[in-house]
Design a protein around this motif. Structure first.
Motif, mmCIF file in Angstrom:
data_model
loop_
_atom_site.group_PDB
_atom_site.id
_atom_site.type_symbol
_atom_site.label_atom_id
_atom_site.label_comp_id
_atom_site.label_asym_id
_atom_site.label_seq_id
_atom_site.Cartn_x
_atom_site.Cartn_y
_atom_site.Cartn_z
ATOM 1 N N SER A 143 0.838 -1.195 0.000
ATOM 2 C CA SER A 143 0.000 0.000 0.000
ATOM 3 C C SER A 143 0.878 1.252 0.000
ATOM 4 O O SER A 143 1.999 1.243 0.504
ATOM 5 N N GLU B 242 0.372 3.863 1.726
ATOM 6 C CA GLU B 242 0.517 4.298 3.121
ATOM 7 C C GLU B 242 1.685 3.589 3.798
ATOM 8 O O GLU B 242 2.444 4.208 4.560
ATOM 9 N N ALA B 243 1.842 2.295 3.497
ATOM 10 C CA ALA B 243 2.968 1.544 4.064
ATOM 11 C C ALA B 243 4.289 2.070 3.526
ATOM 12 O O ALA B 243 5.290 2.121 4.246
ATOM 13 N N TYR B 244 4.288 2.463 2.259
ATOM 14 C CA TYR B 244 5.510 3.007 1.657
ATOM 15 C C TYR B 244 5.895 4.317 2.357
ATOM 16 O O TYR B 244 7.062 4.532 2.715
ATOM 17 N N ILE B 245 4.912 5.189 2.540
ATOM 18 C CA ILE B 245 5.167 6.469 3.210
ATOM 19 C C ILE B 245 5.651 6.238 4.637
ATOM 20 O O ILE B 245 6.572 6.907 5.119
ATOM 21 N N GLU B 246 5.056 5.270 5.313
ATOM 22 C CA GLU B 246 5.468 4.974 6.691
ATOM 23 C C GLU B 246 6.910 4.489 6.723
ATOM 24 O O GLU B 246 7.669 4.822 7.651
ATOM 25 N N ARG C 148 6.665 17.090 6.517
ATOM 26 C CA ARG C 148 5.308 17.306 7.019
ATOM 27 C C ARG C 148 5.092 18.771 7.371
ATOM 28 O O ARG C 148 4.032 19.342 7.078
ATOM 29 N N HIS D 224 5.092 13.190 -2.425
ATOM 30 C CA HIS D 224 4.344 12.552 -1.337
ATOM 31 C C HIS D 224 2.932 12.192 -1.796
ATOM 32 O O HIS D 224 2.475 11.054 -1.621
ATOM 33 N N HIS D 225 2.241 13.145 -2.410
ATOM 34 C CA HIS D 225 0.867 12.896 -2.836
ATOM 35 C C HIS D 225 0.811 12.016 -4.081
ATOM 36 O O HIS D 225 -0.177 11.282 -4.270
ATOM 37 N N LEU E 102 0.852 8.438 -2.841
ATOM 38 C CA LEU E 102 -0.455 8.053 -2.308
ATOM 39 C C LEU E 102 -1.476 7.798 -3.422
ATOM 40 O O LEU E 102 -2.393 6.981 -3.256
#
Length: 378
Positions: A145, A147-151, A165, A280-281, A284
């Motif tokens: 996902s 989200e997992a990549y960003i985390e 951020r 970043h976006h 997502l």
């Protein structure tokens, strides 16, 4: 020295005249090699360039009447070949079916080329074994996902992520951030205007100035495949803060792989590093866009490396039929000048274009050190 097998037949065709059978065969060869899964390495890109450059050619190699390989290139006077689409050819390759034993030197000699310039060689079959792979291309490979990549990015570098951020929050003061797959001509025009203004500020060769370049980009932007959403086409992604355009990417996509060339942001918002928010976006949004790989290309390592989880070694230099098999030019002052002159010739091969490019480069030297390559296209 490699010997040309007597059963090897070569036909040089205009890239725009490539037949449907060769298109299908070329793509079939790529399908068997993960390293060739980039839009720039397919027949769609070669055909697109061929619409606007009369020196765009494809060498088609056959044995027993069956096509076994393809080399797309710009054929310049004196037998010099440049990668198809230069200077937008961040990647290039000799496309050969596995096990055919067609090496680079054999391919060049059979095609009637004396030398071939490499500025982003992908070489899974080691067709050019003597060429050093000292540079890297960067890519975002999304296996889970977003989200997992960003985390994982946050875990890898919490301090940097905290700063990203904070900067995104500054943009959000203008309005909610939204990434769009835009087909708006006004958005496209603005991104190109910002990019060309950046070229002027930084003294980099304006790769968007020649008519062929402008026509190619506009054609790709307008291209809308009627049935297959994974087919080769242009793609523009834009980031908005409320109703204000923050920045965007423009490039080509095919089969779930996106390769943007133009990364452009609103200079008035530089205080908030909008390019970081854009990536970043974009990460997502990848699943919704049907993308599994976001190829950032080469150069500007400080910007791309923190977001990338995939590094691709690429080769640079000059391969010759006679004399040296390859010439690895390093980073000497002479090599920097040679690269700049080669970029000028690739951007606009006309005499007037080369003269103007040299004049611009001379003026740029007064403002900043000479850039070594086309890295700021990205």
């Amino acid at each position: 020295m490699s010997q040309i097998r007597t059963d090897l037949d070569v036909t040089i065709v205009a890239a725009s005249d490539l037949g449907t059978d060769d298109v299908a065969n070329w793509n079939a060869i790529r399908a068997d090699e993960p390293g060739l899964q980039n839009p720039l390495l397919g027949p769609g890109f070669a055909q697109a360039v061929g619409r606007f450059r009369n020196d765009a050619r494809v060498a088609v190699y056959r044995r027993g009447g069956i096509a076994i390989g393809y080399l797309a290139h710009h054929r310049r006077p004196g037998g010099l070949g440049r990668p198809i689409g230069s200077p937008f050819a961040d990647y290039n390759a000799l496309i050969v079916r596995s096990g055919e034993g067609l090496d680079g030197r054999m391919a060049l000699e059979a095609a009637g080329l004396k030398a071939l310039r490499h500025n982003g060689l992908i070489d899974p079959g080691a067709a050019f074994p003597d060429l050093a792979h000292t540079e890297h291309g960067y890519a975002i490979q999304l296996d889970g996902s977003p989200e997992a990549y960003i985390e994982q990015l946050r875990t890898n570098s919490p301090k940097r992520f905290k700063n990203w951020r904070r900067l995104r929050h500054r943009l959000e003061e203008l309005g909610p951030l939204e990434l769009r797959a835009s087909t708006d001509q006004a958005d496209y025009d603005q991104l190109m205007d910002w990019k060309r203004a950046q070229f002027v500020r930084t003294g980099v060769q304006d790769v968007l100035r020649p008519p062929w370049s402008q026509d190619l980009m506009q054609w790709l932007f307008d291209l809308r495949p009627e049935t297959d959403s994974t087919a080769f086409r242009g793609l523009m992604l834009t980031l908005y803060a409320g109703d204000r355009l923050v920045g965007g990417h423009f490039g080509v996509t095919e089969g779930g792989v996106y390769h943007p060339w133009i990364a452009s942001t609103n200079p008035d918002l530089a205080y908030a590093s909008p390019g970081q928010a854009m990536l970043h976006h974009a990460i997502l949004a990848m699943p919704g866009l049907g993308l599994s790989l976001y190829d950032l290309g080469v150069g500007t390592d400080h910007y791309k490396r923190p977001f990338a989880n995939t590094l691709r070694p690429i080769g640079e230099g000059l391969s010759r039929v006679r004399g040296l098999t390859s010439q690895n030019e390093g980073r000497t002052p002479i090599s920097k000048i040679r690269r700049r002159l080669d970029l000028i010739a690739a951007v606009d091969p006309s005499f007037g274009g080369r003269v103007q490019g040299v004049l611009e480069a001379t003026l740029a030297l007064r403002r900043r050190p000479l850039l070594t390559d086309a890295q700021n296209v990205e």
